[in-house]
Design an enzyme around this catalytic site. Sequence first.
Site: not given
Length: 307
Positions: A107, A183, A251
């Site tokens: 990702t 995503k 994150k």
Amino acid sequence: MAMDSPTASPHATPVGVIGLGAMGRGMAASLRRAGYPVHVHDVRPEAVQAFVAEGGTGCDSPAEMGRRCEVVVSVVVNAEQTEQVLFGPSGEAATMRAGSVFVMCSTVAPDWSVALEARLAERQLLYLDAPISGGAAKAASGQMTMMTAGRAEAYANAGGTLEAMAAKVYRLGDRAGNGSKVKIINQLLAGVHIAAAAEAMALGLRQGVDAAALYEVITHSAGNSWMFENRMAHVLAGDYTPLSAVDIFVKDLGLVLDTARATRFPLPLTATAHQMFMHASSAGHGREDDSAVIKTFPGITLPAGKT
């Protein structure tokens, strides 16, 4: 467009998998079951040795993998680790042959993925922007989802490797970027749902509701979500073994907010969820399962168990 997995058959194309964590280990096993010669590398030698014992081939470095494999699947944590895999002192970009395919499953920021495609093209290497979802169990059974984008030549040269790893392979564009965009939108929802699930369970505990009874009712009611059902089971078991850690959502939701900020697009729920994961991380829970975000709520007693 989604494509269902084909029936597995033996293949000669050597495939490399770098990163044998919760997802990568299962993806490598799925490729081997489909008949591919699978080469693996991980910073943990014991992870490589365990896969070799099952019939795989170990590589001492990404560079060695690049020399041996026509398709390399990268399942490392983030963009920084991907940079090291490709362009570090033992990087595979220098050893991969022209026309080989690098499949990036992390990702990352969509703009970074777009730029990586261009950097690899300068070396005559093909690239698939291919983030994944589904968790370790689905990766191990070949039933996960891949959100992919890339040039037609990249798909062609990858052959059936994507379908060997995933039940659904979505083709979202003929250039890198859209895979990573979809995503991070998925991660927006996942992170917000986990935060909301933790908040709901915490309120129930504060109000004196039996946690198991609350879980039973919600999972059979309209308020249920996949994340409530999955993650609150961890809370009930008192088991915060990290399948997906708090810091992953620090994150990933940060990437979501950075992407939206570039076009001044407001994401109030994402921002709140991000702060909740930041709070949990700063309280020392960053490496625990992401359900540990519930530990930041005051005045509640969580079910006892593994911590």
